[in-house]
Design an enzyme around this catalytic site. Structure first.
Site, PDB file in Angstrom:
ATOM      1  N   ASP A 116       0.842  -1.193   0.000  1.00  0.00           N
ATOM      2  CA  ASP A 116       0.000   0.000   0.000  1.00  0.00           C
ATOM      3  C   ASP A 116       0.885   1.254   0.000  1.00  0.00           C
ATOM      4  O   ASP A 116       1.723   1.412  -0.872  1.00  0.00           O
ATOM      5  CB  ASP A 116      -0.959  -0.076   1.193  1.00  0.00           C
ATOM      6  CG  ASP A 116      -2.029   0.991   1.206  1.00  0.00           C
ATOM      7  OD1 ASP A 116      -2.984   0.884   0.428  1.00  0.00           O
ATOM      8  OD2 ASP A 116      -1.904   1.952   2.000  1.00  0.00           O
ATOM      9  N   HIS A 282      -6.934  -6.952   0.119  1.00  0.00           N
ATOM     10  CA  HIS A 282      -5.883  -5.952  -0.002  1.00  0.00           C
ATOM     11  C   HIS A 282      -4.591  -6.303   0.732  1.00  0.00           C
ATOM     12  O   HIS A 282      -3.529  -5.797   0.387  1.00  0.00           O
ATOM     13  CB  HIS A 282      -6.433  -4.629   0.533  1.00  0.00           C
ATOM     14  CG  HIS A 282      -5.483  -3.475   0.487  1.00  0.00           C
ATOM     15  ND1 HIS A 282      -4.873  -3.047  -0.679  1.00  0.00           N
ATOM     16  CD2 HIS A 282      -5.036  -2.640   1.472  1.00  0.00           C
ATOM     17  CE1 HIS A 282      -4.105  -1.999  -0.417  1.00  0.00           C
ATOM     18  NE2 HIS A 282      -4.180  -1.743   0.876  1.00  0.00           N
TER      19      HIS A 282
END
Length: 304
Positions: A116, A282
């Site tokens: 991320d 994610h």
């Protein structure tokens, strides 16, 4: 000159010690370290801290010197005041922190893993300090500029915080500050597709940091930088390529994997790219750690 202060054993990651490292630029980063061998530096994303790696770090420490910093603005690292151009939280500034940390630890270079926001810092690190990275693994991202350029309703709906957090101070800070636990819970539950991947104890540690007004502001500044100065830096360096081997891992159940051909988005950003979709959302290192470890270790074995 850098300074180091021991903070004792990590209460969450067995065999890891915590330290505060004051860098030559005056910023202090909280860092967890464990293991011996070739150095492996791993950077978390939003809204986590270095505990995002808790399920994989002990196994990796059997072979590598594993280094887990909290990004500036996150966790227990410094949260410096920002500026009108958001330069304080530009990925260039955050990558400079990591370059200085590598120096402070007496290392020449590291293998890099970023998830991320941490991967976006890694992108800039690989461009600005290529001599410091031997290889990179980026987890669940497409390039920032690409994602903004291809914004459509689906992306704006799924990643609404990319557009909410960049609003001028103090709008998002005030709204999140009214109930940080609600925002954090909704964010993590929406991103991770594996129930129970974040234990209550770990969530509470994320929240301990996230409910600090200084961190809420830093997070907003991180995203404001991504929508402004980071895009300027990317445009200036549009001809530069990541020179070291790059592995891309992403969750097939997540937004990045469903909206982008991830490998193709990086093919004009790096000279040596490979990638794989993983059966998760994610955060594969938290959702399916064994699968993530197999992919990462296979890559590291092939390039180091």
């Amino acid at each position: 000159m850098s300074e180091m202060t021991d903070r004792g054993a990590s209460p969450f990651i067995e065999g890891f010690a915590l330290k505060d490292v004051k860098l030559a630029n005056g910023v202090t980063l909280r860092v967890a370290t464990g293991g011996e061998g070739s150095p492996l530096l791993m950077l978390h994303g939003h809204p986590q801290n270095h505990l995002a790696w808790r399920k994989v770090a002990p196994e990796l420490a059997k072979k590598y010197q594993v280094i887990l910093p909290d990004l500036r603005g996150y966790g227990d690292s410094d949260k410096p005041a920002s500026d009108e151009q958001h330069l304080t939280y530009a990925k260039r500034s955050m990558a400079d922190d990591i370059s200085l940390l590598i120096d402070a630890l007496g290392l020449e270079h590291v293998a890099f893993v970023g998830h991320d926001r941490g991967a976006r810092v890694g992108h800039r690190l690989a461009l600005d300090h290529p001599e410091k990275v031997t290889c990179c693994t980026f987890v669940d991202i497409a390039p920032t500029a690409t994602m903004y350029a291809k914004t459509d309703k689906a992306f704006a709906t799924r990643y609404f915080w990319w557009f909410f957090l960049i609003q001028p101070y103090p709008l998002p800070e005030t709204m999140i500050g009214q109930d940080p636990a609600f925002f954090l819970r909704k964010h993590i539950d929406g991103q991770l597709k594996t129930p129970g991947a974040t234990s209550e104890a770990v969530f509470n540690d994320y929240l301990r940091c996230y409910q600090q007004p200084e961190m809420i502001h830093a997070v907003c500044e991180d995203y404001r930088a991504a929508a402004t100065i980071d895009l300027e830096h990317d445009a200036q360096d549009s001809e530069k390529r990541i020179a070291c081997p790059l592995q891309l891992l992403w969750g097939e159940k997540g937004t990045v994997g469903q909206l982008y051909d991830v490998v193709s988005t990086w093919q004009d950003k790096a000279v040596d790219v490979q990638g794989a979709a993983l059966p998760c959302g994610h955060s594969p290192q938290e959702e399916i750690p064994e699968v993530f470890l197999a992919q990462l270790q296979g890559f590291l074995d092939s390039v180091l």
